[in-house]
Write a protein that holds these residues in place. Structure first.
Motif, PDB file in Angstrom:
ATOM      1  N   ASP A 136      -6.802  84.709  73.121  1.00 20.34           N
ATOM      2  CA  ASP A 136      -6.752  83.316  73.576  1.00 20.34           C
ATOM      3  C   ASP A 136      -6.906  83.203  75.089  1.00 20.34           C
ATOM      4  O   ASP A 136      -7.579  82.307  75.596  1.00 20.34           O
ATOM      5  N   SER A 137      -6.288  84.132  75.828  1.00 18.01           N
ATOM      6  CA  SER A 137      -6.401  84.115  77.292  1.00 18.01           C
ATOM      7  C   SER A 137      -7.842  84.287  77.744  1.00 18.01           C
ATOM      8  O   SER A 137      -8.326  83.559  78.619  1.00 18.01           O
ATOM      9  N   GLU A 140      -9.995  81.180  76.933  1.00 20.76           N
ATOM     10  CA  GLU A 140      -9.751  80.093  77.883  1.00 20.76           C
ATOM     11  C   GLU A 140     -10.386  80.396  79.236  1.00 20.76           C
ATOM     12  O   GLU A 140     -10.948  79.506  79.879  1.00 20.76           O
ATOM     13  N   GLN A 143     -14.081  79.820  78.966  1.00 19.98           N
ATOM     14  CA  GLN A 143     -14.357  78.378  78.967  1.00 19.98           C
ATOM     15  C   GLN A 143     -14.189  77.796  80.372  1.00 19.98           C
ATOM     16  O   GLN A 143     -14.968  76.945  80.799  1.00 19.98           O
ATOM     17  N   TYR A 144     -13.174  78.263  81.090  1.00 23.48           N
ATOM     18  CA  TYR A 144     -12.944  77.803  82.460  1.00 23.48           C
ATOM     19  C   TYR A 144     -14.157  78.108  83.347  1.00 23.48           C
ATOM     20  O   TYR A 144     -14.583  77.273  84.144  1.00 23.48           O
TER      21      TYR A 144
END
Length: 193
Positions: A136-137, A140, A143-144
């Motif tokens: 998940d990290s 994200e 995506q960032y």
């Protein structure tokens, strides 16, 4: 549809390349927030190191009928986490930062926890939880970045793929072993004999 990007002429490219040459690979075209990306990369570095240490401990602590294969799996994962840490540290340097290997700060910056585990099932579960956190990290973080740092994005995508493999391997191991087990204890030391 027309591409809105304008290509620079060779003279302009050559002139820009000579400006701020001390910044190495980071050119004026770098679009991400470098300070934020470096902080996130250092957090990812801490996570990989903590995961490597946990896997390595579990590699040595595994006991029982399933120990040989699972011990080898833990060691392989530990080695791959170390490879990830090296890749992240290298990218931090490429972006003009400094990789933070400070032992005092690793667990504070790591997204995953260092949990020793009492039984073999506990060890597998804790590693699986850590892999799910990493997955998940990294998603994200990717995506960032969006399209603002394609090199870091590709690096993170390659690490993410391995973390997903680790999670899949651990889920398979968890399914294959008995859930009720005795706590893992070290063998008696030579001094006690």
């Amino acid at each position: 549809m027309k591409n809105p990007t304008v290509m620079s002429d060779v003279k302009t490219l050559r002139e820009r390349a000579r400006l701020h040459i001390e910044e190495g690979a980071v050119t004026a075209g770098y679009q991400a927030d470098r300070k934020k990306v470096l902080a996130l990369l250092n957090d990812a570095l801490a996570t990989e190191i903590v995961c490597m240490l946990r896997y390595r401990r579990h590699h040595f602590m595994v006991r029982g009928i399933h120990s040989q294969a699972i011990s080898e799996e833990f060691l392989m994962h530990a080695d791959e986490e170390l490879e990830h840490a090296d890749l992240l540290a290298e990218r931090i340097v490429q972006l003009g930062g400094e990789p933070d290997f400070s032992p005092q700060e690793l667990t504070a910056r790591s997204h995953a926890e260092y949990v020793e585990g009492v039984t073999l099932a506990d060890m597998i579960k804790e590693n699986l939880v850590a892999e799910r956190i990493a997955i998940d990290s990294y998603r994200e973080f990717i995506q960032y970045l969006g399209d603002h740092d394609s090199t870091t994005k590709r690096l993170l995508e390659s690490i993410l793929a391995v973390e997903e493999e680790h999670a899949d391997d651990l889920a398979d191991l968890l399914f294959a072993i008995p859930q009720e087990q005795k706590p893992v204890k070290p063998l008696p030391s030579a001094k006690a004999a």
